[in-house]
Design a protein around this motif. Structure first.
Motif, PDB file in Angstrom:
ATOM      1  N   UNK A 147      58.609 -25.615 -45.611  1.00  0.00           N
ATOM      2  CA  UNK A 147      58.471 -25.438 -44.194  1.00  0.00           C
ATOM      3  C   UNK A 147      57.283 -26.322 -43.462  1.00  0.00           C
ATOM      4  N   UNK A 148      57.002 -26.109 -42.393  1.00  0.00           N
ATOM      5  CA  UNK A 148      55.963 -26.988 -41.786  1.00  0.00           C
ATOM      6  C   UNK A 148      54.767 -26.685 -42.282  1.00  0.00           C
ATOM      7  N   UNK A 149      54.295 -25.499 -42.489  1.00  0.00           N
ATOM      8  CA  UNK A 149      52.969 -25.016 -42.888  1.00  0.00           C
ATOM      9  C   UNK A 149      53.073 -24.372 -44.407  1.00  0.00           C
ATOM     10  N   UNK A 150      54.184 -23.959 -44.634  1.00  0.00           N
ATOM     11  CA  UNK A 150      54.186 -22.882 -45.921  1.00  0.00           C
ATOM     12  C   UNK A 150      55.439 -23.463 -46.664  1.00  0.00           C
ATOM     13  N   UNK A 151      55.355 -23.461 -48.272  1.00  0.00           N
ATOM     14  CA  UNK A 151      56.456 -23.794 -49.037  1.00  0.00           C
ATOM     15  C   UNK A 151      56.905 -22.389 -49.600  1.00  0.00           C
ATOM     16  N   UNK A 152      58.208 -22.074 -49.309  1.00  0.00           N
ATOM     17  CA  UNK A 152      58.758 -20.904 -49.642  1.00  0.00           C
ATOM     18  C   UNK A 152      59.655 -20.815 -50.997  1.00  0.00           C
ATOM     19  N   UNK A 153      58.949 -20.087 -51.833  1.00  0.00           N
ATOM     20  CA  UNK A 153      59.788 -19.632 -52.929  1.00  0.00           C
ATOM     21  C   UNK A 153      60.748 -18.486 -52.950  1.00  0.00           C
ATOM     22  N   UNK A 154      61.799 -18.440 -52.925  1.00  0.00           N
ATOM     23  CA  UNK A 154      62.573 -17.501 -52.604  1.00  0.00           C
ATOM     24  C   UNK A 154      63.436 -16.942 -53.909  1.00  0.00           C
ATOM     25  N   UNK A 155      63.126 -15.664 -54.251  1.00  0.00           N
ATOM     26  CA  UNK A 155      63.527 -15.117 -55.611  1.00  0.00           C
ATOM     27  C   UNK A 155      64.749 -13.935 -55.567  1.00  0.00           C
ATOM     28  N   UNK A 156      65.749 -14.467 -55.368  1.00  0.00           N
ATOM     29  CA  UNK A 156      66.894 -13.360 -54.967  1.00  0.00           C
ATOM     30  C   UNK A 156      67.756 -12.801 -56.050  1.00  0.00           C
ATOM     31  N   UNK A 157      67.731 -11.565 -56.208  1.00  0.00           N
ATOM     32  CA  UNK A 157      68.610 -10.843 -57.271  1.00  0.00           C
ATOM     33  C   UNK A 157      69.714  -9.993 -56.592  1.00  0.00           C
ATOM     34  N   UNK A 158      70.555  -9.850 -57.749  1.00  0.00           N
ATOM     35  CA  UNK A 158      71.778  -8.879 -57.274  1.00  0.00           C
ATOM     36  C   UNK A 158      71.631  -7.343 -57.843  1.00  0.00           C
ATOM     37  N   UNK A 159      70.315  -7.046 -57.733  1.00  0.00           N
ATOM     38  CA  UNK A 159      69.806  -5.608 -58.319  1.00  0.00           C
ATOM     39  C   UNK A 159      70.081  -4.648 -57.453  1.00  0.00           C
ATOM     40  N   UNK A 160      69.538  -3.412 -57.550  1.00  0.00           N
ATOM     41  CA  UNK A 160      69.778  -2.307 -57.044  1.00  0.00           C
ATOM     42  C   UNK A 160      69.143  -2.192 -55.521  1.00  0.00           C
ATOM     43  N   UNK A 161      68.151  -2.993 -55.303  1.00  0.00           N
ATOM     44  CA  UNK A 161      67.586  -3.003 -54.144  1.00  0.00           C
ATOM     45  C   UNK A 161      66.422  -2.158 -53.860  1.00  0.00           C
ATOM     46  N   UNK A 162      65.671  -1.920 -52.864  1.00  0.00           N
ATOM     47  CA  UNK A 162      64.691  -1.219 -52.638  1.00  0.00           C
ATOM     48  C   UNK A 162      64.895  -0.316 -51.364  1.00  0.00           C
ATOM     49  N   UNK A 163      64.684   0.857 -51.702  1.00  0.00           N
ATOM     50  CA  UNK A 163      64.725   1.618 -50.460  1.00  0.00           C
ATOM     51  C   UNK A 163      63.740   1.380 -49.202  1.00  0.00           C
ATOM     52  N   UNK A 164      64.188   1.199 -47.727  1.00  0.00           N
ATOM     53  CA  UNK A 164      63.456   0.847 -46.997  1.00  0.00           C
ATOM     54  C   UNK A 164      62.171   1.505 -46.837  1.00  0.00           C
ATOM     55  N   UNK A 165      62.363   2.646 -47.286  1.00  0.00           N
ATOM     56  CA  UNK A 165      60.920   3.542 -47.198  1.00  0.00           C
ATOM     57  C   UNK A 165      59.873   3.233 -48.202  1.00  0.00           C
ATOM     58  N   UNK A 166      60.261   2.528 -49.188  1.00  0.00           N
ATOM     59  CA  UNK A 166      59.232   2.179 -50.195  1.00  0.00           C
ATOM     60  C   UNK A 166      58.915   0.764 -50.158  1.00  0.00           C
ATOM     61  N   UNK A 167      59.450  -0.199 -49.413  1.00  0.00           N
ATOM     62  CA  UNK A 167      59.269  -1.535 -49.258  1.00  0.00           C
ATOM     63  C   UNK A 167      57.874  -1.927 -49.336  1.00  0.00           C
ATOM     64  N   UNK A 168      57.010  -1.006 -48.637  1.00  0.00           N
ATOM     65  CA  UNK A 168      55.595  -1.449 -48.496  1.00  0.00           C
ATOM     66  C   UNK A 168      55.003  -0.815 -49.688  1.00  0.00           C
ATOM     67  N   UNK A 169      55.771  -0.101 -50.521  1.00  0.00           N
ATOM     68  CA  UNK A 169      54.962   0.755 -51.416  1.00  0.00           C
ATOM     69  C   UNK A 169      54.846  -0.263 -52.773  1.00  0.00           C
ATOM     70  N   UNK A 170      55.794  -1.153 -52.864  1.00  0.00           N
ATOM     71  CA  UNK A 170      56.105  -1.721 -54.404  1.00  0.00           C
ATOM     72  C   UNK A 170      54.963  -2.543 -54.550  1.00  0.00           C
ATOM     73  N   UNK A 171      53.959  -3.176 -53.617  1.00  0.00           N
ATOM     74  CA  UNK A 171      53.080  -4.161 -53.920  1.00  0.00           C
ATOM     75  C   UNK A 171      51.401  -3.255 -54.280  1.00  0.00           C
TER      76      UNK A 171
END
Lengths: 338, 224
Positions: A259-283
């Motif tokens: 990108x213009x300021x950042x380089x993005x490394x995207x890791x995409x999987x076909x897993x079970x996904x994360x519940x929206x409510x826990x998206x902020x918890x995983x880190x």
């Protein structure tokens, strides 16, 4: 600067004395002489007076400020002084801001300490199980009449438990090195594709075990200033996580885009996904999804990954659709922030 | 500790039967140092709420408390000073002064307050935002993303306790949007600022610590 006020005073007195002398010697008429001396003396007095007046103003102002500083330190808000167009108001509001930031930092560090204590208790708990298992099987070994088949089985169990211990200790060592910031990030211009290769190589076995296909889409020319070893570690943790949550025969795609300021490394999987409510918890430290809490792990992998990337001035974001998969974006700045 | 607090906030326009309820009883509390996203469809009242929080608009009823200060208790001049010293606003359409250079635009809020500019801090911000070599240009010589970053720098330079951003990525493509949000988060964390951001992009809202959804002037969902 220290002597300037004395110099000023001396000059003032010298000026007055010389003025009086000139008046005494040069002027002959007595009334004029008298009036002239009176004028010069008045002038001198006004000068001295204004000097002491402004000095008093300054000391009053600093006394006032000292008083307000004390009040702010005691956590008393100076409501009546806020939002005025005066110097005092300006300084008081600045001071309150500084006080706010510091008290916030204090509470943050208290929170950190509490988290750390929880970590220690969690860790002792996790280490205790394999340790006591090992102890138990060792005791069974010392029993003289066990068959060689049993011995083999026990040895295998002990080996497994030791592996678990090693895994826990490995994570612990890494996280403690990051926490104490003992690591020195060696930022060097490097090819992202090489860093990705290191990360993929260390998880490829696990992926093959589950027959998960990992593919990389990255232009070999993309270069970013980053620490190869630790960035690979962060990507490895994300990949490890992706493999853990992707069912057998799934796919993981790594996609790099500049990108213009950042380089993005995207890791995409076909897993079970994360519940929206826990998206902020995983880190968060020690967050583990309920369904995998039986598996080994401390919930430190993604926490470490984020820490490593943040230390390099980047950030991680995640998008996920439940049941379809997750996509982690690791963004590294194209230039090193000061 | 809560830095923003509203109690039963309402804003009505017009009179019956043409009464429009832009905000209809909003009570919320926002913690210091957090990153909050306000989402909702257009016309749901998000911008009105943000303007209220920043003291740019006066509510019909209810109270707003910002950093321990009741906004209704402030006179017009006091409110202006309050905004200048406590709040950084990032407008959707940037609102940069076209006849001032980027540098002058950025330091404007500090200079209005008669303070001297913290040069070192300004350099840090400009560096992080990638604006160092564009400080002497006029805003119309910059791209949309660069203008947006100049607006962010202007909101940050006075080191306000609160940053209110009205769709800071509204006119940006998705990749630049992510960059701007990342920057906002990073600077907010570094300087312990509270960020409240309006967006109608759910993807961006997801990267916030907390999301508040507003529909028809009411909070319909608030989650962490």
């Amino acid at each position: 600067m220290r002597f300037s006020k004395y110099i000023l005073l001396c000059l003032n007195i010298l000026l007055l004395v010389s003025g009086v002398c000139i008046a005494l010697n040069e002027v002959n008429e007595d009334t004029v002489k008298f009036l002239l001396i009176l004028c010069i003396l008045c002038f001198g007095l006004v000068h001295l007076g204004s000097y002491f007046y402004f000095r008093k103003q300054f000391t009053d102002f600093s006394d006032e400020m000292c008083y307000y500083i004390e009040e702010i330190l005691h956590g008393n808000s100076m409501k009546r002084l806020q939002n005025k167009e005066t110097l005092t108001s300006k300084i008081v509001m600045e001071l309150e801001k500084v006080e706010n930031i510091y008290s916030f930092q204090l509470s943050e560090s208290k929170k950190d300490k509490k988290e750390l204590q929880e970590m220690i208790s969690e860790l002792t708990h996790q280490i205790k199980t394999p340790a006591s298992n090992i102890q138990m099987y060792c005791e069974m070994f010392s029993d003289t009449d066990i068959s060689s088949l049993d011995a083999k089985r026990f040895a295998e169990i002990i080996r497994q438990q030791l592996k678990k211990l090693e895994f826990l200790l490995d994570i612990l060592v890494k996280s403690s090195r990051l926490e104490t910031e003992m690591i020195n990030l060696e930022m060097e211009d490097g090819k992202i594709v090489e860093t990705l290769a290191i990360a993929v190589n260390s998880v490829i076995q696990k992926a093959e075990h589950k027959n998960i296909d990992i593919s990389i889409m990255c232009s070999p020319s993309i270069q970013v200033s980053h620490d190869t070893k630790w960035t690979a570690e962060a990507i490895e943790n994300i990949l490890d996580n992706a493999i853990k949550y992707t069912p057998p025969n799934g796919k993981i795609l790594i996609f790099v885009e500049g990108g213009e300021m950042y380089t993005e490394i995207k890791v995409k999987d076909t897993g079970k996904g994360i519940e929206a409510a826990h998206v902020n918890d995983i880190f968060k430290r020690f967050y583990r999804e309920k369904s995998v809490s039986k598996n080994e792990g401390l919930g430190l992998g993604l926490y470490l990954a984020r820490k490593i990337i943040t230390l390099q001035g980047g950030y991680i974001s995640v998008r996920s659709i439940l049941g379809e998969g997750s996509s982690f974006s690791v963004c590294l700045p194209n230039r090193i922030p000061k | 500790m809560n830095i923003l607090k509203t109690d039963n906030l309402t804003k009505y326009y017009g009179t019956e039967p043409l009464l429009v309820k832009a905000l209809d009883g909003i009570s919320l509390e926002i913690e210091r140092g957090g990153f909050t996203a306000i989402v909702g469809t257009s016309g749901s009242g998000k911008s009105t709420l943000l303007h209220m929080l920043g003291g740019l608009d006066i509510p019909t009823s209810g109270s707003i408390c910002v950093d321990g200060q009741e906004l209704s208790g402030l006179g017009k001049n006091e409110l202006a000073i309050f905004r200048r010293r406590k709040i950084g606003f990032i407008f959707q359409n940037y609102n940069l002064m076209p006849n001032l250079t980027v540098y002058d635009n950025i330091v404007l809020p500090v200079e209005l307050d008669g303070r001297s500019v913290d040069k070192e801090y300004l350099e840090t911000i400009a560096g992080t935002l990638g604006l160092e070599d564009k400080l002497n240009r006029k805003p119309n010589k910059l791209s949309g993303g660069q203008q947006q970053r100049a607006a962010i720098a202007r909101a940050l330079v006075a080191k306000p306790a609160i940053i209110l951003a009205d769709e800071p990525t509204g006119n940006l493509d998705s990749h630049t949007s992510q960059e701007v949000i990342g920057l906002l988060k990073a600077t907010g964390e570094r300087f312990h600022q509270t960020i409240v951001m309006i967006t109608h992009n759910d993807e961006i809202a997801q990267s916030a610590d907390r999301t508040i959804r507003i529909e028809d002037g009411r909070i319909v969902e608030s989650r962490w």
